[in-house]
Design an enzyme around this catalytic site. Structure first.
Site, PDB file in Angstrom:
ATOM      1  N   HIS A   1       1.371  -1.311   0.304  1.00  0.00           N
ATOM      2  CA  HIS A   1      -0.128  -0.304  -0.259  1.00  0.00           C
ATOM      3  C   HIS A   1       0.676   1.537  -0.015  1.00  0.00           C
ATOM      4  CE1 HIS A   1      -4.121   1.922   0.951  1.00  0.00           C
ATOM      5  NE2 HIS A   1      -2.955   3.252   1.577  1.00  0.00           N
ATOM      6  N   CYS A   2       0.712   2.435  -0.607  1.00  0.00           N
ATOM      7  CA  CYS A   2       1.055   3.133  -1.131  1.00  0.00           C
ATOM      8  C   CYS A   2       0.734   4.396  -1.020  1.00  0.00           C
ATOM      9  CB  CYS A   2       2.089   3.883  -2.431  1.00  0.00           C
ATOM     10  SG  CYS A   2       3.474   5.163  -3.015  1.00  0.00           S
ATOM     11  N   PRO A   3       1.138   5.350   0.248  1.00  0.00           N
ATOM     12  CA  PRO A   3       0.083   6.370   0.326  1.00  0.00           C
ATOM     13  C   PRO A   3       0.428   7.129  -0.276  1.00  0.00           C
ATOM     14  CG  PRO A   3       3.010   6.351   1.948  1.00  0.00           C
ATOM     15  CD  PRO A   3       1.826   5.204   1.096  1.00  0.00           C
TER      16      PRO A   3
ATOM     17  N   ASN B   1      -2.370   6.591  -2.587  1.00  0.00           N
ATOM     18  CA  ASN B   1      -3.522   6.734  -2.098  1.00  0.00           C
ATOM     19  C   ASN B   1      -4.364   5.085  -1.713  1.00  0.00           C
ATOM     20  OD1 ASN B   1      -5.097   7.351  -0.081  1.00  0.00           O
ATOM     21  ND2 ASN B   1      -6.639   8.180  -1.175  1.00  0.00           N
ATOM     22  N   ASN B   2      -3.265   4.270  -2.585  1.00  0.00           N
ATOM     23  CA  ASN B   2      -4.425   3.073  -2.813  1.00  0.00           C
ATOM     24  C   ASN B   2      -2.981   2.234  -2.243  1.00  0.00           C
ATOM     25  OD1 ASN B   2      -5.868   1.807  -4.139  1.00  0.00           O
ATOM     26  ND2 ASN B   2      -5.798   2.496  -6.179  1.00  0.00           N
TER      27      ASN B   2
END
Length: 321
Positions: free
Chosen positions: A173-175, A178-179
């Protein structure tokens, strides 16, 4: 448009899973015999708009856009416009190239952020459905039910604690986007890192040429502001641009290499972190690349607006125990 709400709490017991699917309060007993179970929620495909309502992720995504726009403003108004008087072709070509890379980077960001990464329908692991599927599976296979989102978890799917959903071939999950990065949006994530890296390298090259021209031709750095900004403001803007470009060039280059390695070896970051034993067939790195970017190899691999054309694998494939 499907809006994911990471703040909602999902039940964790089979009875409560059934309640999610029926829309009734949690129960602990199975429904009477002969009661027809409702179908699971429809699956949102990769062509549907997906958006994650995570505060930290939305702030990080907005920051990514601001940094790209900052680089665009500094490059155009500090590095290129002052030089366009003597060498207009230099400013025009580099301005078009830099703006094009910025556009492709932001387009890739939107695609990876608003594309369903490959979520599994939640609330589908009802007792009736589990019983029906248990009759259809092949000998030696097991159906896995996620206790957090009450879904029937396919092979190589993992639960994301931020999205509150199980994601097929979840890498991480990559901030910044945002996904989650999964099987449906990994191509766009790789393109995003590639274009941001190229954008950073181009900014550093223009910055280097600007400094060389100012020190060699004029011998006076204060004359290189071009009249748009003061000497102090120009130095601060260029220093921040240099720091930003160096940071994100290294950052995106590392992520790009690790993502390509993950695709070629057909093993996600979660699977490497958990040291999961390979239970799927080994394929060549080129075949794995075509599975992510599309078949056959074409210019569309570099275009963020195309959806990869790849064969769909069945969602009901389960790990062999």
């Amino acid at each position: 448009m499907y809006v994911a709400q990471p703040s909602e709490e999902f039940p964790k017991t089979p009875g409560e899973c059934e309640a999610v699917d029926r829309g009734s309060p949690p129960v602990t007993e199975a429904p009477p015999a002969g009661t027809e179970a409702p179908p699971p929620p429809p699956h949102t495909g990769s062509d549907a708009i997906w958006f994650n309502q995570d505060g930290w992720g939305m702030a990080s995504s907005a920051l990514a856009w601001l940094l790209v726009f900052y680089a665009e403003v500094v490059v155009v108004f500090v590095l290129l416009l002052p030089a366009s008087g003597s060498t207009p072709l230099y400013g025009l070509l580099n301005g078009a190239l830099f703006t094009g890379l910025a556009f492709l980077a932001l387009a890739s960001h939107v695609k990876v952020m608003c594309t369903d990464p490959g979520v599994v329908p939640k609330g589908g692991a009802t007792p009736e459905l589990m019983e029906n599927l248990s009759v259809e599976v092949r000998p030696g296979q097991t159906l896995y039910r996620c206790p957090k989102c009450c879904s029937i978890r396919p092979d190589r799917a993992h639960h994301c604690s931020v999205c509150k959903r199980c994601v097929k071939k979840m890498d991480h999950h990559c901030p910044w986007v945002n996904n989650c990065v999964g099987e449906n949006n990994q191509k766009h994530f790789v393109l995003f890192n590639m274009y941001v890296g190229l954008l950073s390298a181009h900014a550093l090259l223009l910055l280097f040429l600007h400094v060389v021209a100012c020190t060699e031709e004029t011998g006076n750095w204060s004359r290189c502001s071009g009249g748009l900004f003061s000497h102090l403001v120009t130095v601060c803007l260029l220093f921040l641009l240099c720091f930003e470009s160096l940071l994100f060039l290294v950052f995106t280059a590392v992520i790009f290499v690790t993502q390509v390695q993950s695709i070629c070896t057909d093993k996600t970051a979660v699977e490497r972190l958990k040291m999961e034993k390979r239970a799927w067939a080994r394929r060549s790195g080129w075949t794995n690349m075509k599975d992510v970017f599309g078949h056959p190899c074409s210019v569309s691999w570099l275009w963020p607006f195309t959806t990869p054309n790849r064969p769909r694998r069945a969602d009901t494939d389960q790990c062999v125990v």
